[in-house]
Design an enzyme around this catalytic site. Structure first.
Site, mmCIF file in Angstrom:
data_model
loop_
_atom_site.group_PDB
_atom_site.id
_atom_site.type_symbol
_atom_site.label_atom_id
_atom_site.label_comp_id
_atom_site.label_asym_id
_atom_site.label_seq_id
_atom_site.Cartn_x
_atom_site.Cartn_y
_atom_site.Cartn_z
ATOM 1 N N LYS A 99 42.898 25.300 91.196
ATOM 2 C CA LYS A 99 43.149 26.649 91.716
ATOM 3 C C LYS A 99 42.537 26.760 93.099
ATOM 4 O O LYS A 99 41.335 26.961 93.253
ATOM 5 C CB LYS A 99 42.566 27.739 90.811
ATOM 6 C CG LYS A 99 43.087 29.135 91.209
ATOM 7 C CD LYS A 99 42.203 30.264 90.731
ATOM 8 C CE LYS A 99 41.039 30.505 91.652
ATOM 9 N NZ LYS A 99 41.432 31.011 93.003
ATOM 10 N N GLU A 145 28.615 24.120 91.832
ATOM 11 C CA GLU A 145 27.996 23.897 93.145
ATOM 12 C C GLU A 145 28.062 25.245 93.846
ATOM 13 O O GLU A 145 29.132 25.729 94.197
ATOM 14 C CB GLU A 145 28.743 22.801 93.910
ATOM 15 C CG GLU A 145 27.985 22.283 95.126
ATOM 16 C CD GLU A 145 28.240 23.121 96.370
ATOM 17 O OE1 GLU A 145 27.314 23.866 96.779
ATOM 18 O OE2 GLU A 145 29.346 23.037 96.917
ATOM 19 N N CYS A 148 27.738 26.023 102.679
ATOM 20 C CA CYS A 148 26.646 26.300 101.746
ATOM 21 C C CYS A 148 25.389 25.515 102.095
ATOM 22 O O CYS A 148 24.288 25.895 101.713
ATOM 23 C CB CYS A 148 27.083 25.992 100.318
ATOM 24 S SG CYS A 148 27.748 24.334 100.086
ATOM 25 N N GLU A 190 22.348 34.558 101.395
ATOM 26 C CA GLU A 190 23.290 33.688 102.094
ATOM 27 C C GLU A 190 24.268 34.541 102.899
ATOM 28 O O GLU A 190 25.039 35.317 102.336
ATOM 29 C CB GLU A 190 24.041 32.816 101.086
ATOM 30 C CG GLU A 190 24.902 31.759 101.736
ATOM 31 C CD GLU A 190 25.537 30.822 100.731
ATOM 32 O OE1 GLU A 190 25.650 29.618 101.032
ATOM 33 O OE2 GLU A 190 25.913 31.282 99.629
#
Length: 477
Positions: free
Chosen positions: A176, A250, A284, A382
């Site tokens: 996806k 992750e 990330c 973040e």
């Protein structure tokens, strides 16, 4: 414009169950550059059924590792010939500077294919070990049907961290892609067919979050491999926990770059610019907390500001561009919101701020904050954009403490003239990946995070093990 009217399911291009579409919008021009079907739950059901059939009755899981490796090698050869096309497509759909796309967005997925193709040549399905009453056979079998849910920032990189080891293991996959970046997955599907991957081994259903949750919770899926936000990762982990379904995650990061007093700032900034600002800060692993001692704090702030100011902001297709647009308007607004938060928290804007550098496109000004403390939101959350926070530390022990004072543990770096001493620092920081005077990821080494940065590891032999079930068979006589 790239128009796709079908979905790739069961080795064929099939009509979607619904009539909805996803527009792919250029972050630079704000114009539609592609359109794909918006998959429905019915499409997911069909894709899982195709993957299930290919796993339960097809040839792929029943081939040897070496035989699957040959097919992966053919896919790698096609990827190698056309990686420039893939790099340009990713730049077009999500705004990554073409230099970064040519450096990482396309070459690193190719590296993964090559690594697993080579590993498969000698990887054994069974090994013999001594047992209490006789020999024991330890057998490695594929985990089954894998749901691979990937984000928009490095779409092919993340796809291949899942697809390459899953293919070698003998799994079948329902991929996806994120709704922002489905076009590269369509190109990959063409190459998969050309390489001779059997029908149903890879199926692709671009969709949003609701349909993604239907895929994750589908009873026909044996393992979920997800890369994305920590919040979404927690939701997926809860679903998989309820079903006792295998899962690898992750997730996010808030990585610290520790600049020691003996570091050569001029040379360090050259490498740190990539570690901190790669992919317009949408990474990330980006080193967005810059830790500098009070002895050299002002000097480091000036060096970081100079490094960021040297980056050309503009058209991501221009090879001279260092920082392009963010992927979507909502991302632009999110990052600008964090810049305002930093200002409200009392941090000082040394460079950048809220003035947009372009009239068109989803750009934000690359921003450097000084006077940041590690309890500020801009140091803890973040941001996922070109925003750097320079944080002072008292001594090296304090620097390690600050680096570890985070809910995340994905990446980090240390910058020093003494690489052996840098290794000592690296061993003290609790992250899954680290660099001394550099930051890099390799297909042959494990990638993943501590704490809220995820569960499990990708890449390397360790990445393959996540797609295998281990069976011990004891026998007497």
């Amino acid at each position: 414009m790239r128009q796709h009217d079908t979905l790739f399911i069961g080795g064929e291009w099939v009509a979607p169950a619904g009539t909805g579409t996803i527009d792919v919008i250029s972050p630079h021009t704000e114009e539609v550059v592609g359109r794909v079907p918006d998959s429905t739950a019915a499409d997911v059901d069909r894709a899982v059924a195709a993957a299930r059939e290919a796993f339960d009755h097809g040839p792929w899981p029943r081939m040897t590792f070496a035989e699957r490796a040959e097919v992966i090698a053919r896919l790698a050869a096609i990827y190698n010939e056309r990686q420039g096309e893939m790099a340009q497509l990713i730049t077009e759909e999500m705004g990554s500077p073409i230099t970064f796309s040519n450096l990482a967005q396309a070459p690193q997925p190719l590296e993964m294919l090559n690594f697993y193709a080579e590993l498969g040549k000698t990887f054994e399905q069974e090994e013999q070990r001594p047992g209490l009453f006789g020999p024991v056979t330890v057998r490695r079998e594929p985990v089954g049907v894998v749901a691979a849910v990937v984000p928009w920032n490095v779409p092919q990189f993340v796809t291949m961290t899942k697809l390459a080891p899953a293919l070698l293991a003998g799994c079948t996959v329902v991929l996806k892609p994120a709704p922002e970046t489905p076009l590269d997955a369509y190109l990959l599907a063409e190459w998969v067919v050309e390489a001779g991957v059997p029908a149903g081994v890879l199926n692709i259903v671009p969709a949003g979050r609701e349909v993604g949750e239907h895929l994750v919770s589908h009873p026909g899926v044996d393992k979920v491999a997800f890369t994305g936000s920590t919040a979404a990762g927690r939701r997926i982990a809860s679903i998989c926990g309820e079903q006792l379904k295998r899962v690898s995650l992750e997730l996010g990061g808030k990585s610290a770059a520790i600049i020691l007093d003996d570091a050569d700032l001029a040379s360090s900034m050259g490498f740190l610019s990539l570690a901190a600002l790669m992919n317009n800060g949408q990474a990330c692993v980006a080193q967005t907390r810059i830790l500098a001692s009070r002895n050299r704090y002002d000097e480091v702030v000036d060096a970081v500001a100079g490094m960021v100011a040297a980056q050309q902001v503009g058209d991501p297709a221009d090879p001279a561009t260092g920082i392009g647009p963010l992927v979507a308007k909502r991302q632009q607004e999110r990052v600008e919101g964090y810049i305002k938060i930093g200002m409200d928290e009392g941090a000082k804007v040394v460079l950048g701020g809220l003035d947009r550098p372009q009239d068109r496109g989803w750009y934000v000004a690359p921003t450097v904050f000084s006077g940041v403390t590690n309890d500020m939101r801009i140091a803890r959350e973040e941001i996922f954009g070109p925003v750097l926070a320079v944080i002072p530390y008292e001594d090296e022990a304090d620097a390690v403490r600050i680096a570890n004072d985070s809910e995340y543990g994905l990446a980090g770096t240390v910058w020093t003239a003494d690489t052996e001493h840098g290794m000592d620092i690296a061993r003290q920081v609790r992250t899954g990946t680290y660099g001394v005077n550099c930051y890099m990821l390799g297909a042959n080494t494990p990638f993943g995070g501590f704490k809220s940065s995820g569960i499990g590891r990708e890449l390397g032999p360790e990445g393959l093990s996540g797609y295998l079930e281990y069976k011990s068979i004891a026998r007497l006589g």
